[in-house]
Scaffold this motif. Structure first.
Motif, PDB file in Angstrom:
ATOM      1  N   LYS A   3    -116.778 -64.017 -52.147  1.00 35.10           N
ATOM      2  CA  LYS A   3    -116.232 -64.658 -50.949  1.00 35.10           C
ATOM      3  C   LYS A   3    -117.296 -65.499 -50.256  1.00 35.10           C
ATOM      4  N   HIS A   4    -118.519 -64.983 -50.161  1.00 30.21           N
ATOM      5  CA  HIS A   4    -119.603 -65.736 -49.533  1.00 30.21           C
ATOM      6  C   HIS A   4    -119.950 -66.985 -50.340  1.00 30.21           C
ATOM      7  N   PHE A   7    -117.045 -69.483 -49.836  1.00 30.13           N
ATOM      8  CA  PHE A   7    -117.048 -70.017 -48.471  1.00 30.13           C
ATOM      9  C   PHE A   7    -118.176 -71.026 -48.284  1.00 30.13           C
ATOM     10  N   ASN A  20    -109.098 -64.642 -60.701  1.00 28.32           N
ATOM     11  CA  ASN A  20    -109.335 -63.211 -60.873  1.00 28.32           C
ATOM     12  C   ASN A  20    -108.800 -62.750 -62.220  1.00 28.32           C
TER      13      ASN A  20
END
Length: 78
Positions: A3-4, A7, A20
Motif C-alpha cells: 500500500k505504501h 501510494f 493480487n
C-alpha cells in the motif's frame, strides 16, 4: 508495504495497477484455479491487458515475496 509503495508511486504521478493472487486480497475465488509460484498466466493476462489498453505507456513491474517469484518465472519465458 505494498500500500505504501503504491501510494507513494501514485503520489509522484505514476499510474499504479495491483494484481493480487487468486483468493488473496479479500477477493473470493471464482475459478477452478489457485495460484502457485510457477504459474504465470494471471500476470500474463494483466500485462497483455495493460499493453492493449495503453500501448504507448511504459510498463514497470514490481513483485514482492511470492509475487517476485511469479514475475521472474514470467520474464524467463519471454
Amino acid at each position: 508495504y505494498l500500500k505504501h509503495l503504491a501510494f507513494n508511486t501514485a503520489k509522484h504521478g505514476w499510474n499504479v495497477v495491483i494484481s493480487n493472487h487468486r483468493g488473496l486480497g479479500g477477493v473470493s475465488i471464482t475459478s477452478d484455479c489457485f495460484y502457485n509460484a510457477g504459474w504465470t498466466e494471471d500476470v500474463r493476462v494483466v500485462i497483455n491487458h495493460l499493453h492493449k489498453e495503453y500501448p504507448k505507456a511504459p510498463l514497470f513491474a514490481v513483485g514482492t515475496s511470492i509475487g517476485a517469484n511469479i514475475l521472474v518465472s514470467y520474464l524467463n519465458v519471454l
